[in-house]
Design a protein around this motif. Sequence first.
Motif, PDB file in Angstrom:
ATOM      1  N   PHE A  27      -0.184   4.044  -5.923  1.00 26.94           N
ATOM      2  CA  PHE A  27      -0.588   5.178  -6.735  1.00 26.94           C
ATOM      3  C   PHE A  27      -1.072   4.761  -8.114  1.00 26.94           C
ATOM      4  O   PHE A  27      -1.401   5.593  -8.937  1.00 26.94           O
ATOM      5  CB  PHE A  27       0.560   6.180  -6.863  1.00 26.94           C
ATOM      6  N   VAL A  29      -3.820   3.616  -8.770  1.00 22.37           N
ATOM      7  CA  VAL A  29      -5.240   3.955  -8.889  1.00 22.37           C
ATOM      8  C   VAL A  29      -5.464   5.317  -9.518  1.00 22.37           C
ATOM      9  O   VAL A  29      -6.551   5.582 -10.030  1.00 22.37           O
ATOM     10  CB  VAL A  29      -5.942   3.896  -7.521  1.00 22.37           C
ATOM     11  N   CYS A  30      -4.465   6.178  -9.487  1.00 23.46           N
ATOM     12  CA  CYS A  30      -4.705   7.522 -10.014  1.00 23.46           C
ATOM     13  C   CYS A  30      -3.843   7.856 -11.228  1.00 23.46           C
ATOM     14  O   CYS A  30      -3.928   8.963 -11.742  1.00 23.46           O
ATOM     15  CB  CYS A  30      -4.483   8.564  -8.919  1.00 23.46           C
ATOM     16  N   LEU A  31      -3.044   6.903 -11.689  1.00 28.77           N
ATOM     17  CA  LEU A  31      -2.224   7.189 -12.860  1.00 28.77           C
ATOM     18  C   LEU A  31      -3.103   7.299 -14.101  1.00 28.77           C
ATOM     19  O   LEU A  31      -3.870   6.393 -14.420  1.00 28.77           O
ATOM     20  CB  LEU A  31      -1.172   6.094 -13.062  1.00 28.77           C
ATOM     21  N   THR A  36      -9.984   9.481 -10.301  1.00 29.34           N
ATOM     22  CA  THR A  36      -9.615   8.793  -9.059  1.00 29.34           C
ATOM     23  C   THR A  36      -8.615   9.582  -8.230  1.00 29.34           C
ATOM     24  O   THR A  36      -7.907   9.016  -7.403  1.00 29.34           O
ATOM     25  CB  THR A  36      -9.034   7.409  -9.384  1.00 29.34           C
ATOM     26  N   VAL A  37      -8.565  10.885  -8.427  1.00 26.79           N
ATOM     27  CA  VAL A  37      -7.612  11.716  -7.689  1.00 26.79           C
ATOM     28  C   VAL A  37      -7.861  11.653  -6.187  1.00 26.79           C
ATOM     29  O   VAL A  37      -6.924  11.611  -5.395  1.00 26.79           O
ATOM     30  CB  VAL A  37      -7.652  13.174  -8.206  1.00 26.79           C
ATOM     31  N   ASP A  38      -9.116  11.595  -5.785  1.00 25.34           N
ATOM     32  CA  ASP A  38      -9.423  11.513  -4.351  1.00 25.34           C
ATOM     33  C   ASP A  38      -8.818  10.262  -3.732  1.00 25.34           C
ATOM     34  O   ASP A  38      -8.281  10.303  -2.629  1.00 25.34           O
ATOM     35  CB  ASP A  38     -10.931  11.531  -4.119  1.00 25.34           C
ATOM     36  N   ARG A  39      -8.898   9.148  -4.438  1.00 26.96           N
ATOM     37  CA  ARG A  39      -8.303   7.896  -3.943  1.00 26.96           C
ATOM     38  C   ARG A  39      -6.793   8.028  -3.843  1.00 26.96           C
ATOM     39  O   ARG A  39      -6.173   7.531  -2.916  1.00 26.96           O
ATOM     40  CB  ARG A  39      -8.696   6.737  -4.875  1.00 26.96           C
ATOM     41  N   CYS A  40      -6.183   8.712  -4.812  1.00 27.57           N
ATOM     42  CA  CYS A  40      -4.738   8.925  -4.807  1.00 27.57           C
ATOM     43  C   CYS A  40      -4.326   9.754  -3.588  1.00 27.57           C
ATOM     44  O   CYS A  40      -3.322   9.457  -2.949  1.00 27.57           O
ATOM     45  CB  CYS A  40      -4.322   9.625  -6.098  1.00 27.57           C
ATOM     46  N   VAL A  43      -4.334   7.543  -0.540  1.00 24.25           N
ATOM     47  CA  VAL A  43      -3.143   6.691  -0.487  1.00 24.25           C
ATOM     48  C   VAL A  43      -1.942   7.505  -0.012  1.00 24.25           C
ATOM     49  O   VAL A  43      -1.169   7.058   0.831  1.00 24.25           O
ATOM     50  CB  VAL A  43      -2.867   6.040  -1.864  1.00 24.25           C
ATOM     51  N   ALA A  44      -1.780   8.706  -0.546  1.00 21.36           N
ATOM     52  CA  ALA A  44      -0.659   9.559  -0.144  1.00 21.36           C
ATOM     53  C   ALA A  44      -0.732   9.875   1.346  1.00 21.36           C
ATOM     54  O   ALA A  44       0.286   9.814   2.051  1.00 21.36           O
ATOM     55  CB  ALA A  44      -0.655  10.845  -0.962  1.00 21.36           C
TER      56      ALA A  44
END
Length: 72
Positions: A27, A29-31, A36-40, A43-44
């Motif tokens: 996570f 990548v989106c902190l 980058t929310v889409d990438r987060c 990952v989820a």
Amino acid sequence: MPVNPDPRFNAFYLLTGVTFVSFASGFGVCLFNLDTVDRCVEVANSWVGVFQQMGDHLISWGFAIVRAVFAA
């Protein structure tokens, strides 16, 4: 602080710690970066199956323990 009498239980702590660190690092990548929310989310979603398998395994393990206790 009491010492754990069963050293095999330390493997549980190690596995839990490694799992948490691996999960948290994905996570990164989106902190603090809303671009980058889409990438987060990707990952989820990739972790959903992992946690479902872990949960299914723990439930099966619990049933096996209960059956062994009642059989003894």
